[in-house]
Every structure is written in C-alpha cells, then in structure tokens.
Scaffold this active site. Structure first.
Site, mmCIF file in Angstrom:
data_model
loop_
_atom_site.group_PDB
_atom_site.id
_atom_site.type_symbol
_atom_site.label_atom_id
_atom_site.label_comp_id
_atom_site.label_asym_id
_atom_site.label_seq_id
_atom_site.Cartn_x
_atom_site.Cartn_y
_atom_site.Cartn_z
ATOM 1 N N GLU A 181 -3.070 -27.207 20.485
ATOM 2 C CA GLU A 181 -2.137 -26.905 21.582
ATOM 3 C C GLU A 181 -2.688 -27.413 22.912
ATOM 4 O OE1 GLU A 181 -0.371 -23.032 21.549
ATOM 5 O OE2 GLU A 181 0.627 -23.368 23.478
ATOM 6 N N ASP B 47 3.694 -15.429 17.467
ATOM 7 C CA ASP B 47 3.635 -14.274 18.387
ATOM 8 C C ASP B 47 4.248 -14.636 19.733
ATOM 9 O OD1 ASP B 47 1.618 -15.889 19.329
ATOM 10 O OD2 ASP B 47 0.073 -14.329 19.374
ATOM 11 N N SER B 48 4.708 -15.887 19.864
ATOM 12 C CA SER B 48 5.494 -16.282 21.040
ATOM 13 C C SER B 48 6.752 -15.417 21.151
ATOM 14 C CB SER B 48 5.884 -17.760 20.958
ATOM 15 O OG SER B 48 6.486 -18.042 19.713
ATOM 16 N N LYS C 107 -1.652 -17.465 10.523
ATOM 17 C CA LYS C 107 -2.280 -18.322 11.547
ATOM 18 C C LYS C 107 -3.179 -17.446 12.415
ATOM 19 C CE LYS C 107 0.077 -20.364 15.133
ATOM 20 N NZ LYS C 107 -0.533 -19.761 16.335
ATOM 21 N N ASP D 212 1.911 -15.647 12.457
ATOM 22 C CA ASP D 212 0.822 -15.396 13.405
ATOM 23 C C ASP D 212 0.240 -14.016 13.211
ATOM 24 O OD1 ASP D 212 -0.133 -17.226 15.271
ATOM 25 O OD2 ASP D 212 1.672 -17.095 16.504
ATOM 26 N N GLU E 31 -5.676 -17.619 15.902
ATOM 27 C CA GLU E 31 -6.136 -18.377 17.063
ATOM 28 C C GLU E 31 -7.660 -18.342 17.108
ATOM 29 O OE1 GLU E 31 -4.256 -17.317 20.765
ATOM 30 O OE2 GLU E 31 -2.247 -17.504 19.900
HETATM 31 O O1 KIV Z 1 3.320 -18.315 18.796
HETATM 32 C C1 KIV Z 1 3.744 -19.473 18.618
HETATM 33 O O2 KIV Z 1 4.947 -19.745 18.609
HETATM 34 C C2 KIV Z 1 2.737 -20.523 18.418
HETATM 35 C C3 KIV Z 1 3.188 -21.949 18.471
HETATM 36 C C4 KIV Z 1 3.539 -22.318 19.847
HETATM 37 C C5 KIV Z 1 2.190 -22.874 17.899
HETATM 38 O O3 KIV Z 1 1.588 -20.233 18.237
#
Ligand code: KIV
Length: 264
Positions: free
Chosen positions: A176, A42-43, A110, A81, A112
């Site tokens: 992280e 989600d980055s 993934k 994510d 969080e």
């Molecule tokens: O959103 C993302 O790219 C991430 C990584 C930095 C682990 O969660």
C-alpha cells in the site's frame, strides 16, 4: 492447499490478479463474477461506520459483514482483515483467526505488518490458516498517509520486511502506497504475488476499496480512479421517487400486489 489459493499463486508472472473489497452480499455477488480476490477490509470502519480510523472495528463487526459477503461468493478467494487488537499475541491471533474461519467460511485472513509480527503469520500458516500480508501504509499502525520506499534505504527495509512475511508462510502480500521503484523490486524478488494499492502497475495485481471506485465513499485520493459517480445516480433515483410519491404517481396499478406474496 486450498484450490482457490493455488489459482492465485499460479497467476504470478502470467496474468494480473484483480481484487476489490466488499462488506455485503449484494456487492459481493457482482464482484464474484469478475474478480480473483474479494477482501472484507477493515476499511469498513471509515466507509460504513464513519470512524476516523480503522481502530475501533471489532471482530464481531468483521464476522457479521463477512457472513453476508460469503453468501454472494462462489468463485473468488474470500480474504478477511483481522482487525486491530485481534492478533496482539500468538494465542489471541490463533484463536481469533480460527474463529473467523469457523464462523464465516472465509478462505484466508489478512494481517497488517508492524515489522514485528512475523511469528504470528508463521503460527497461523502452520495451523493451515492462509495469510495475506500487508506492508507500506498500514492504517492499523501508522497515522500518516505517505508514499513509502522513496529512498534506497527505505526500499531495502521494505524488501526485507516483505521477504520476512514470505518466509513466515504468507501466500500473498498487499503493497500500500509504495513508490513504483519499491513495488517493482519487491514484486520481482518475491515468489508470492504482490497486490498493489497506490503502488503503480508494477505489482502482480491491484486492489481498491469498492465504495471509492464506485464514487460512493467521498474518499478519492489520486490513486483511486472513480469508475462511476454512484452518489449522483442514487441521488437522482431518490429525487425521482420523492417527486412521484408526492404527486401520487407511485405506486401505480403495476405495483399493487394483487394477492401475490411480496418478496419479504
Ligand atoms: O481494509 C482494506 O480495505 C484494505 C485494502 C485497502 C487493502 O486493507
């Protein structure tokens, strides 16, 4: 169990797990030749959409980019994510995780940690949806970017959280911005692989945001190594093209189609 996940688990204590992010097919196709895990993070909220944080990225955005990435992936494990708001309770989490897998063909999701959503991981894994956890700096739940696990007390809290995620059934966990001491302890204590970002070499693997390590995003904290300055390379190419168009040097005879079909 998914064969690709089995391969990742087998690497613990043997060989490092290499991971990077991708948001589109062209990059994914290059990464797929080298990395073990490709994450549609989600980055993309910050990197592609210039949002201040990751909070406004939608499940539809994630599905669209993952569908593109999937077209470039043959070998690596494709992890996606779950965006903020897409796993707020058990029912929503299960429906959205199933939707993500059905629409994109990804291998795992993934999630969080907010130190309270272990039951969601348990439910998803019971439904045969592989889950990667994420502790330490978790941008969906924390505003302040700081190293975690500096004191003994903090380290023990992080270890407890990581163990709860493992017990809930996660196959792996992102650490992280953890102190090296915490990363080492958690990596040694867990049976599942740890993937570090800003958490030293003392993890089972590493992940970076690809746009950061390629020098494209403009985000270069100390834990990012810029392996190339792609911004400068692209700028030079655009400058050259601009000059050639203005001087009538492009297109040349070699660029005429001569009746052949164009790629598009
Ligand atoms: O959103 C993302 O790219 C991430 C990584 C930095 C682990 O969660």
């Amino acid at each position: 169990m998914n064969k690709k996940i089995k391969k990742i688990l087998a690497k613990k204590n043997k060989t490092k797990i290499v991971s990077l992010t991708a948001y589109s097919k062209n990059i994914a196709k290059i990464l797929d030749k080298y990395v073990d895990i490709v994450l549609v993070g989600d980055s993309m909220a910050n990197v592609l959409y210039a949002h201040k944080n990751t909070h406004r990225i939608s499940l539809e955005n994630i599905i669209q980019h993952t569908s593109s990435v999937k077209k470039g992936i043959k070998n690596s494990l494709l992890v996606v994510d779950m965006p903020k708001g897409s796993y707020d309770n058990l029912k929503i989490a299960r429906n959205n995780a199933k939707l993500l897998i059905k629409k994109t063909g990804c291998d795992a999701v993934k999630i969080e940690s907010n130190k309270n959503n272990f039951k969601i991981i348990k439910l998803l894994t019971k439904n045969k949806i592989p889950v990667m956890g994420h502790i330490g700096y978790t941008p969906q739940f924390k505003k302040k970017f700081k190293v975690e696990g500096v004191t003994k007390f903090e380290t023990m809290k992080l270890l407890k959280e990581a163990k709860q995620i493992q017990e809930a059934g996660a196959f792996s966990i992102v650490l992280e911005c953890l102190s090296p001491k915490s990363a080492k302890l958690i990596t040694n204590e867990l049976n599942i692989p740890t993937i570090g970002i800003g958490s030293s070499t003392l993890c089972d693997g590493q992940i970076l945001v690809t746009d950061d390590m390629l020098g494209l995003s403009g985000f270069y904290p100390k834990f990012v190594k810029k392996y190339v300055n792609l911004n400068r390379i692209i700028e030079n190419a655009v400058k050259k093209y601009t000059k050639e168009v203005k001087l009538n040097k492009f297109p040349t005879i070699n660029n005429f189609l001569n009746g052949k079909r164009n790629r598009r």
